[in-house]
Structure formats: C-alpha cells, structure tokens
Design a protein around this motif. Sequence first.
Motif, PDB file in Angstrom:
ATOM      1  N   THR A  28       1.541  -3.554   6.909  1.00  0.00           N
ATOM      2  CA  THR A  28       0.706  -2.973   5.853  1.00  0.00           C
ATOM      3  C   THR A  28       0.234  -1.583   6.227  1.00  0.00           C
ATOM      4  N   ALA A  29      -0.115  -1.377   7.489  1.00  0.00           N
ATOM      5  CA  ALA A  29      -0.619  -0.076   7.923  1.00  0.00           C
ATOM      6  C   ALA A  29       0.426   1.026   7.797  1.00  0.00           C
ATOM      7  N   ASP A  30       1.711   0.664   7.708  1.00  0.00           N
ATOM      8  CA  ASP A  30       2.791   1.654   7.641  1.00  0.00           C
ATOM      9  C   ASP A  30       3.383   1.768   6.242  1.00  0.00           C
ATOM     10  N   ALA A  31       2.721   1.216   5.231  1.00  0.00           N
ATOM     11  CA  ALA A  31       3.337   1.081   3.903  1.00  0.00           C
ATOM     12  C   ALA A  31       2.871   2.121   2.891  1.00  0.00           C
ATOM     13  N   ARG A  32       2.188   3.165   3.334  1.00  0.00           N
ATOM     14  CA  ARG A  32       1.726   4.170   2.375  1.00  0.00           C
ATOM     15  C   ARG A  32       2.911   4.807   1.649  1.00  0.00           C
ATOM     16  N   GLY A  33       2.821   4.861   0.318  1.00  0.00           N
ATOM     17  CA  GLY A  33       3.869   5.457  -0.485  1.00  0.00           C
ATOM     18  C   GLY A  33       5.023   4.534  -0.817  1.00  0.00           C
ATOM     19  N   ARG A  34       5.037   3.329  -0.252  1.00  0.00           N
ATOM     20  CA  ARG A  34       6.124   2.390  -0.516  1.00  0.00           C
ATOM     21  C   ARG A  34       5.830   1.614  -1.792  1.00  0.00           C
ATOM     22  N   VAL A  35       6.868   0.956  -2.333  1.00  0.00           N
ATOM     23  CA  VAL A  35       6.743   0.204  -3.579  1.00  0.00           C
ATOM     24  C   VAL A  35       6.933  -1.281  -3.287  1.00  0.00           C
ATOM     25  N   LEU A  36       5.995  -2.102  -3.754  1.00  0.00           N
ATOM     26  CA  LEU A  36       6.084  -3.542  -3.550  1.00  0.00           C
ATOM     27  C   LEU A  36       7.261  -4.131  -4.321  1.00  0.00           C
ATOM     28  N   VAL A  37       8.076  -4.926  -3.639  1.00  0.00           N
ATOM     29  CA  VAL A  37       9.173  -5.636  -4.288  1.00  0.00           C
ATOM     30  C   VAL A  37       8.708  -7.012  -4.744  1.00  0.00           C
ATOM     31  N   GLU A  38       7.772  -7.583  -4.008  1.00  0.00           N
ATOM     32  CA  GLU A  38       7.205  -8.888  -4.340  1.00  0.00           C
ATOM     33  C   GLU A  38       5.692  -8.755  -4.461  1.00  0.00           C
ATOM     34  N   PRO A  39       5.056  -9.600  -5.273  1.00  0.00           N
ATOM     35  CA  PRO A  39       3.587  -9.560  -5.324  1.00  0.00           C
ATOM     36  C   PRO A  39       2.990  -9.815  -3.952  1.00  0.00           C
ATOM     37  N   VAL A 159       4.171  -1.962  -7.789  1.00  0.00           N
ATOM     38  CA  VAL A 159       3.054  -1.054  -7.534  1.00  0.00           C
ATOM     39  C   VAL A 159       3.401  -0.153  -6.347  1.00  0.00           C
ATOM     40  N   ARG A 160       3.154   1.135  -6.521  1.00  0.00           N
ATOM     41  CA  ARG A 160       3.328   2.068  -5.410  1.00  0.00           C
ATOM     42  C   ARG A 160       2.030   2.123  -4.618  1.00  0.00           C
ATOM     43  N   LEU A 161       2.124   2.010  -3.306  1.00  0.00           N
ATOM     44  CA  LEU A 161       0.960   1.780  -2.470  1.00  0.00           C
ATOM     45  C   LEU A 161       0.330   3.081  -1.994  1.00  0.00           C
ATOM     46  N   GLY A 162      -0.918   3.271  -2.399  1.00  0.00           N
ATOM     47  CA  GLY A 162      -1.711   4.386  -1.923  1.00  0.00           C
ATOM     48  C   GLY A 162      -2.825   3.888  -1.027  1.00  0.00           C
ATOM     49  N   PRO A 163      -3.700   4.766  -0.566  1.00  0.00           N
ATOM     50  CA  PRO A 163      -4.772   4.360   0.351  1.00  0.00           C
ATOM     51  C   PRO A 163      -5.656   3.244  -0.179  1.00  0.00           C
ATOM     52  N   LEU A 164      -6.024   3.272  -1.459  1.00  0.00           N
ATOM     53  CA  LEU A 164      -6.914   2.243  -1.996  1.00  0.00           C
ATOM     54  C   LEU A 164      -6.215   0.889  -2.055  1.00  0.00           C
ATOM     55  N   GLN A 165      -4.935   0.885  -2.417  1.00  0.00           N
ATOM     56  CA  GLN A 165      -4.184  -0.369  -2.471  1.00  0.00           C
ATOM     57  C   GLN A 165      -4.030  -0.960  -1.060  1.00  0.00           C
ATOM     58  N   LEU A 166      -3.751  -0.116  -0.097  1.00  0.00           N
ATOM     59  CA  LEU A 166      -3.599  -0.599   1.280  1.00  0.00           C
ATOM     60  C   LEU A 166      -4.925  -1.132   1.813  1.00  0.00           C
ATOM     61  N   ARG A 176       1.628  -8.023   6.440  1.00  0.00           N
ATOM     62  CA  ARG A 176       3.018  -7.589   6.251  1.00  0.00           C
ATOM     63  C   ARG A 176       3.326  -7.597   4.758  1.00  0.00           C
ATOM     64  N   LEU A 177       4.196  -6.663   4.347  1.00  0.00           N
ATOM     65  CA  LEU A 177       4.515  -6.503   2.935  1.00  0.00           C
ATOM     66  C   LEU A 177       6.017  -6.397   2.736  1.00  0.00           C
ATOM     67  N   THR A 178       6.493  -6.935   1.611  1.00  0.00           N
ATOM     68  CA  THR A 178       7.892  -6.774   1.223  1.00  0.00           C
ATOM     69  C   THR A 178       7.983  -5.602   0.268  1.00  0.00           C
ATOM     70  N   VAL A 179       8.642  -4.557   0.725  1.00  0.00           N
ATOM     71  CA  VAL A 179       8.731  -3.314  -0.039  1.00  0.00           C
ATOM     72  C   VAL A 179      10.186  -2.897  -0.160  1.00  0.00           C
ATOM     73  N   SER A 180      10.435  -1.977  -1.072  1.00  0.00           N
ATOM     74  CA  SER A 180      11.768  -1.416  -1.205  1.00  0.00           C
ATOM     75  C   SER A 180      12.050  -0.470  -0.047  1.00  0.00           C
ATOM     76  N   GLN A 181      13.310  -0.401   0.349  1.00  0.00           N
ATOM     77  CA  GLN A 181      13.701   0.629   1.292  1.00  0.00           C
ATOM     78  C   GLN A 181      13.475   1.997   0.669  1.00  0.00           C
ATOM     79  N   ARG A 182      13.264   2.976   1.502  1.00  0.00           N
ATOM     80  CA  ARG A 182      13.091   4.338   1.018  1.00  0.00           C
ATOM     81  C   ARG A 182      14.449   4.934   0.672  1.00  0.00           C
ATOM     82  N   PRO A 183      14.563   5.617  -0.468  1.00  0.00           N
ATOM     83  CA  PRO A 183      15.833   6.273  -0.788  1.00  0.00           C
ATOM     84  C   PRO A 183      16.167   7.333   0.263  1.00  0.00           C
ATOM     85  N   ARG A 184      17.432   7.355   0.657  1.00  0.00           N
ATOM     86  CA  ARG A 184      17.924   8.368   1.589  1.00  0.00           C
ATOM     87  C   ARG A 184      18.465   9.543   0.764  1.00  0.00           C
ATOM     88  N   VAL A 185      17.845  10.690   0.941  1.00  0.00           N
ATOM     89  CA  VAL A 185      18.144  11.834   0.077  1.00  0.00           C
ATOM     90  C   VAL A 185      18.652  13.011   0.909  1.00  0.00           C
TER      91      VAL A 185
END
Length: 409
Positions: A28-39, A159-166, A176-185
């Motif tokens: 969870t501490a590393d999930a800033r800016g990530r998008v939840l895949v599961e509730p 939901v995209r995770l910002g400071p308040l959500q975290l 721990r959170l299930t999130v989408s992988q980050r797009p490789r650009v």
Amino acid sequence: MSPLATVEDHLAHVLDAVRPLPAETVDTADARGRVLVEPAHAAIDLPPFDNSAMDGFAVRAADVAGATLAAPVRLTVAGDLPAGTAEDPPLSPGQAIRIMTGAPMPAMADAIVPFEDTLGGLADSLGEIAVTAAPVVGAHRRRRGEDTRRGDAVLAAGVRLGPLQLGALAAAGVARLTVSQRPRVVVVATGSELVPLGEPLRRGQIPESNGTMLAALAAEAGAFVVRRESVDDEGSALASLLAEVTTGEDAADAVVFSGGVSAGAYEVVRTTVSQMRFGGVAMQPGKPQGFGVAGRTLLFGLPGNPVSSAVSFEVFVRPALLAMQGATELRRRRLRLPAGAGWRTPPGRRQYLPIVIDRTDPAAWKAVPASSGGSHLAGRLGGAEAYAIVPAEVTAVSAGDLVDVMLLD
C-alpha cells in the motif's frame, strides 16, 4: 480535402484499441498513482476499538449528571491512559480515569469529560478533579467500527490512488493491494533541428523540450517511461527504434511521437511508420494526428508544436493510459467559469486554450488566457493551470461568457 474527424471519433478509435494491462500486488505504501484492479476491503474495524475523541477524563455519566460550573462534582482520579496503552483499569462510582485522545475507552466508562470542563487542569489532575459540565452518555466516545467494518469495501475497483485514498486504506489495515501494472511508455521527439538540453545551439536549432514534457505527462498519468529518444528527419533511426521497442517480451505498451505527423516535406513519422493512420481532427491546437497499433503497442503521433503536443496528450494519450490501467475516470476535473477576457476561436474546430485562473475575487473565479493561443508558445504554456474548452460552433468568447475549464492539477 478529407473531412476532419471529431475529437470524440478520434478518441473512440484510440480507446477501442486499448487492452487492459495485467494486475500485480504491491505494498500500500508504494501504490501512489496506481489504479485498483480489485476492490480494497478493510482488514480491521475502523476504529479498531472504542476510544476517546478528546484529552480529558473517562467517567460514568451518571456520576456527574448534575455537574455545573456553580456546582461542580468532585471525582477521584484512579488511573491514567495514554494513547497506545492496552490497559483497562476498573472504574468505581465517584472515580475518573485520565485519558488521552485515541486511548482505549475503559469498559466501565460511558463518557468523556474534556479537560476544559474540569477545574484543576492537566498538571495536578491525578488526584482529584471537579467536573463543571455534565456529559451525555457517549460524549466524545468513538465507537469501534463506526467508520468502517472489517470486510467492508473501502475503495472500488478502478479508483486511482492518491494520498487520501492510501491514508484511508492504511487506517483500515490494508497492507497489500491488487493494482494494474504501469504502462511502459516510450517517448520519441522527432526533428533534425532538435538539440539535447544543455548543448550549444547553432542557427536553426532549438532545445529538445517536448520529450521532457511528454515524459512528465506520461509519468503523471501513471506510466513508467522506459525510454526517451530524439531522432532526426532522415528515417532510418526512427525505423530501427520502432522495431526495437514494439517487439519481444519487453515491447512498450505505448510509443508517443512528437512531430513528423503533418503534411510537410520532412514528416518522418508519417513517411516511416506504416502501422499508423494519419488525418486531421477538428480541434485547435492539435489538428494533425496519427494513431496505430504495432503488435501490442499503441502508437500515438502528436504534432510537434509544444502546445499542440501537450493538448493532444491530454485529449487522447492520457485517457488511453488510464484506460489501460482500468481507471473508471478518464477525464480531468472540470469547472465552468466566466471568461476574464475575450478571445477569438477557430471556426469549426474545438479550441483548447491554455489559461490561468484569476482568483482575485474568491467568490467569482475567472478564466484568463495564458497566451494568445499560438501553438508554439512553450514559454507561456508553463504558466497555464488549465485549458478552456470552447465548442467548435462558437466563433468568439466574450468577457463574462461561461466556458468549460479542464484543470491540469
């Protein structure tokens, strides 16, 4: 001349090609800016136990029911509970327990009297206190689970995770959170006139800036920029780079080109990248656009003028990157504000004008142009905090007209 596509049609074409990225589990501490895949569900009750909402004294409300400033009720202080303690001292009639905010509520107490409603004060309050105001049962008591119960959904998928959500997830014990992988650009700026930042310029050359801007925009949208390159207008370097970043297990999820997509004589993306379709979109700036797919990689061709490139990213690339991550909200926040000045708009094309927000009157914010609207005005773009979006059928904006404003922060 081919008719211009609408912004909606081009965006729909882009989003139709988007495929969701795989999920992964992160702290969870590393999930800033990530998008939840599961509730995300609460792992504990929140609060996890009944506790005090105030610094003061835990009491039996019946013991001090008649307390007033003129007729205070005296109690003996029988214990002390700081935050973090596991103790649960007994509380007999006529007694109080000094307690700090967040400390567990004694099982035998049913109300909190704040320090402000006692005589004696904090320094000497471990002997006897005088209560000067009668609390009701439950006063200043936080109930276990009154915010969230264990197993409740704290945040929904998408939901995209910002400071308040975290912060909310951490408070609910979600480690721990299930999130989408980050797009490789991959970001590719094109043009023989481009020179790496910091190197000396000769006549006809400019610093390469779009790559820096687009890489930052991609990162802000949750992407991981794996490569940023600048290529000339000759074509062989671009063809080699494209083959490298669109094949194999490490293929990028998206390549964002800046420049080379218009109808000029040296449009290297247009002449080199056969997987892309090019055409005009009824918008200003950002009319020339390109889009295509190579394997699993989305290819975005954006105009080379800085404002055009920035606007095109916001309108087409950012929604695609968020959609890859499963985000449910693909648009930036918008306001509707009166124009602080008038400006011209291009006939038949939706305008995205960089603006600043005049907050001189807190009750009446205004949208003020940050520049004259030239697509090359990179310096003035740096002062913008939003885009005013003017419909294609509008021919001019007058001071006081209401306009839609897309916030960039």
